[in-house]
Design an enzyme around this catalytic site. Structure first.
Site, PDB file in Angstrom:
ATOM      1  N   ASP A  53      -0.378  16.994   7.447  1.00 16.55           N
ATOM      2  CA  ASP A  53      -0.904  15.339   7.989  1.00 16.55           C
ATOM      3  C   ASP A  53      -1.740  15.420   9.554  1.00 16.55           C
ATOM      4  O   ASP A  53      -1.534  16.130   9.986  1.00 16.55           O
ATOM      5  CB  ASP A  53       0.481  14.647   7.397  1.00 16.55           C
ATOM      6  N   ASN A  69      -2.152   8.846  -2.582  1.00 16.61           N
ATOM      7  CA  ASN A  69      -3.406   8.639  -2.404  1.00 16.61           C
ATOM      8  C   ASN A  69      -5.092   8.362  -2.961  1.00 16.61           C
ATOM      9  O   ASN A  69      -6.176   7.727  -2.143  1.00 16.61           O
ATOM     10  CB  ASN A  69      -4.176  10.874  -1.415  1.00 16.61           C
ATOM     11  N   TRP A  70      -4.325   7.800  -3.827  1.00 13.02           N
ATOM     12  CA  TRP A  70      -5.717   7.117  -4.540  1.00 13.02           C
ATOM     13  C   TRP A  70      -6.104   5.965  -3.988  1.00 13.02           C
ATOM     14  O   TRP A  70      -7.207   5.231  -4.517  1.00 13.02           O
ATOM     15  CB  TRP A  70      -5.744   7.325  -6.063  1.00 13.02           C
ATOM     16  N   ARG A 107       6.778  19.311   8.165  1.00 16.69           N
ATOM     17  CA  ARG A 107       5.435  18.240   8.309  1.00 16.69           C
ATOM     18  C   ARG A 107       5.346  18.156   9.604  1.00 16.69           C
ATOM     19  O   ARG A 107       5.738  17.442  10.961  1.00 16.69           O
ATOM     20  CB  ARG A 107       6.356  16.584   7.885  1.00 16.69           C
TER      21      ARG A 107
HETATM   22  C1  IPE Z   1       1.208  12.721   2.758  1.00 19.87           C
HETATM   23  O1  IPE Z   1       0.273  12.009   3.609  1.00 19.87           O
HETATM   24  C2  IPE Z   1       0.232  13.372   1.656  1.00 19.87           C
HETATM   25  C3  IPE Z   1      -0.256  14.362   1.876  1.00 19.87           C
HETATM   26  C4  IPE Z   1      -0.230  15.047   3.193  1.00 19.87           C
HETATM   27  C5  IPE Z   1      -1.169  14.583   0.574  1.00 19.87           C
HETATM   28  P1  IPE Z   1       0.318  11.007   3.168  1.00 19.87           P
HETATM   29  O2  IPE Z   1      -0.758  10.137   5.263  1.00 19.87           O
HETATM   30  O3  IPE Z   1      -0.503  10.036   2.369  1.00 19.87           O
HETATM   31  O4  IPE Z   1       1.755   9.735   3.753  1.00 19.87           O
HETATM   32  P2  IPE Z   1       1.702   8.319   4.018  1.00 19.87           P
HETATM   33  O5  IPE Z   1       0.992   7.398   3.903  1.00 19.87           O
HETATM   34  O6  IPE Z   1       1.571   8.578   5.389  1.00 19.87           O
HETATM   35  O7  IPE Z   1       3.547   8.527   4.090  1.00 19.87           O
HETATM   36  C1  IPE Z   2      -3.479  13.902   5.474  1.00 21.95           C
HETATM   37  O1  IPE Z   2      -4.419  13.579   6.743  1.00 21.95           O
HETATM   38  C2  IPE Z   2      -4.952  13.964   4.465  1.00 21.95           C
HETATM   39  C3  IPE Z   2      -4.206  14.051   3.210  1.00 21.95           C
HETATM   40  C4  IPE Z   2      -2.462  12.920   3.413  1.00 21.95           C
HETATM   41  C5  IPE Z   2      -4.620  13.862   2.404  1.00 21.95           C
HETATM   42  P1  IPE Z   2      -4.623  11.943   6.640  1.00 21.95           P
HETATM   43  O2  IPE Z   2      -5.479  11.592   6.274  1.00 21.95           O
HETATM   44  O3  IPE Z   2      -3.301  11.651   6.261  1.00 21.95           O
HETATM   45  O4  IPE Z   2      -4.255  11.627   7.869  1.00 21.95           O
HETATM   46  P2  IPE Z   2      -3.365  10.520   9.402  1.00 21.95           P
HETATM   47  O5  IPE Z   2      -1.912  10.481   8.894  1.00 21.95           O
HETATM   48  O6  IPE Z   2      -3.675   9.501   8.864  1.00 21.95           O
HETATM   49  O7  IPE Z   2      -3.834  11.140  10.705  1.00 21.95           O
HETATM   50 MG    MG Z   3      -1.198  10.519   7.068  1.00 23.03          MG
END
Ligand code: IPE
Ligand code: IPE
Ligand code: MG
Length: 256
Positions: free
Chosen positions: A37, A85-86, A204
Site C-alpha cells: 500500500d 479496487n474496482w 502492511r
Molecule cells: C488494499 O489497499 C488493497 C491492495 C493493496 C491491493 P487499498 O489502498 O485498496 O486499501 P484501503 O482502501 O486503504 O483500505
Molecule cells: C497500493 O497503493 C496499490 C493498490 C491498492 C492497488 P494505493 O494505490 O492504494 O496507494 P495509496 O494508498 O492511495 O497511497
Molecule cells: Mg491504498
C-alpha cells in the site's frame, strides 16, 4: 548530509548483511503475506501521477520476490488488486490491470529458472481477457516448479472468498460429494488458498492499520507487522527487519 545514490546502495548492502547475520534460518516464517500500500501517496509527494507510484511499486515487487526466494520463504502472497479496487477511476483500474502482464512478461523466464511457482487467489473471471491469458501463461510455465510459491491476490476479497466457499460446500453436500462433518479443515479446502499454509507474517506498508478485506480467515493467528514506509520505498532490508522482528515474538496460539 545528503547521501549520493552509490553510498545509499552501499549502506543498504551493509544493513542487509547485518540483518542476515541476525536472522535464524531455521525459524523463518513459512508464509509471508503483504498488503502493498501507499503507491498513490508516494507519487503525490513527488508531484507525479499515481501511475508512477504503481510503476515504482512493480520494481519493489521484483526486489521483494527475489529477496524472499533467496531467504528461503516458502510462500509469498502479494495483495495486488482487491474486489473493492474496482471502485477506483477507470484509468487507474486499467493501469493496475496492465501491471500483471507487464511484470510477468519481463519476469517469467527468471521465475521459471529460479523454480518459483506462480499461483493466483481471487476470482479471475472478472479480469480482462489479456490479464487472464498472461496469468494463465504464468501458472502454466511454472506449474512443475517446486520452489517458492508466488501467490498473487488479484480481484481478491476475503468476504467474497468465504461466501464462495460456503456456496461450493453447500453444493457438494447437496449433490453428495461431501459427506461427514464440516470442520475447519474441510472448510479451508473451499477457499482460494486451499493447500497453502496460513500466513505466519502479515506486512502492511504505508502506515495504514487495517486488513482491507484481506485473508480474514487465514490471518487468524498471523503476526502483524506495520511500517509507515510506502510500498515503492519498501526494500529488502524492510523485509528482513520484519522477519527479524517476527523471530523476536512469542506465538502462543492461546496456550501459556
Ligand atoms: C488494499 O489497499 C488493497 C491492495 C493493496 C491491493 P487499498 O489502498 O485498496 O486499501 P484501503 O482502501 O486503504 O483500505
Ligand atoms: C497500493 O497503493 C496499490 C493498490 C491498492 C492497488 P494505493 O494505490 O492504494 O496507494 P495509496 O494508498 O492511495 O497511497
Ligand atoms: Mg491504498
Amino acid at each position: 548530509m545528503l547521501k549520493g545514490w552509490g553510498e545509499m546502495e552501499n549502506s543498504l548492502e551493509e544493513r542487509e548483511k547485518e540483518l542476515l547475520a541476525k536472522i535464524d534460518p531455521e525459524r523463518l516464517p513459512g508464509h509471508v503475506a503483504i498488503i502493498m500500500d501507499g503507491n498513490g501517496r508516494w507519487a503525490k509527494e513527488r508531484g507525479l501521477p499515481r501511475s508512477a507510484g504503481h510503476r515504482q511499486g512493480v520494481e519493489t515487487v521484483r526486489e521483494i520476490v527475489s529477496c524472499s526466494h533467496r531467504l528461503g520463504i516458502k510462500v509469498l502472497t502479494l495483495f495486488a488488486f482487491s474486489t473493492e479496487n474496482w471502485k477506483r477511476p477507470a484509468w487507474e483500474v486499467n493501469y493496475l490491470m496492465s501491471l500483471p502482464q507487464q511484470y510477468l512478461k519481463k519476469e517469467l523466464p527468471k521465475l521459471v529458472e529460479e523454480n518459483v511457482k506462480v499461483n493466483l487467489i481471487g476470482d479471475p473471471s472478472r479480469l480482462p481477457p489479456p490479464v487472464q491469458k498472461a496469468v494463465n501463461q504464468g501458472l502454466e510455465a511454472t506449474r512443475n516448479n517446486t520452489g517458492m510459491v508466488l501467490n498473487f491476490a488479484l480481484n481478491y476479497g476475503s468476504r467474497m472468498e468465504i461466501v464462495r466457499a460456503v456456496q461450493g460446500l453447500l453444493a457438494d453436500i447437496q449433490e453428495g460429494r461431501h459427506k461427514g462433518p464440516v470442520t475447519e479443515e474441510v472448510f479451508s479446502r473451499y477457499l482460494f488458498t486451499a493447500g497453502l499454509p496460513d500466513p505466519d507474517l502479515l506486512i502492511r506498508t504505508s502506515g495504514e492499520y487495517r486488513l482491507s478485506n484481506f485473508l480474514l480467515w487465514q490471518l487468524a493467528y498471523s503476526e502483524l507487522w506495520f511500517t509507515r514506509t510506502y510500498w515503492p520505498d519498501f526494500n529488502r532490508c524492510h523485509l528482513l527487519q520484519a522477519v527479524y522482528d517476527y523471530q523476536q515474538r512469542e506465538r502462543r496460539f492461546g496456550k501459556i
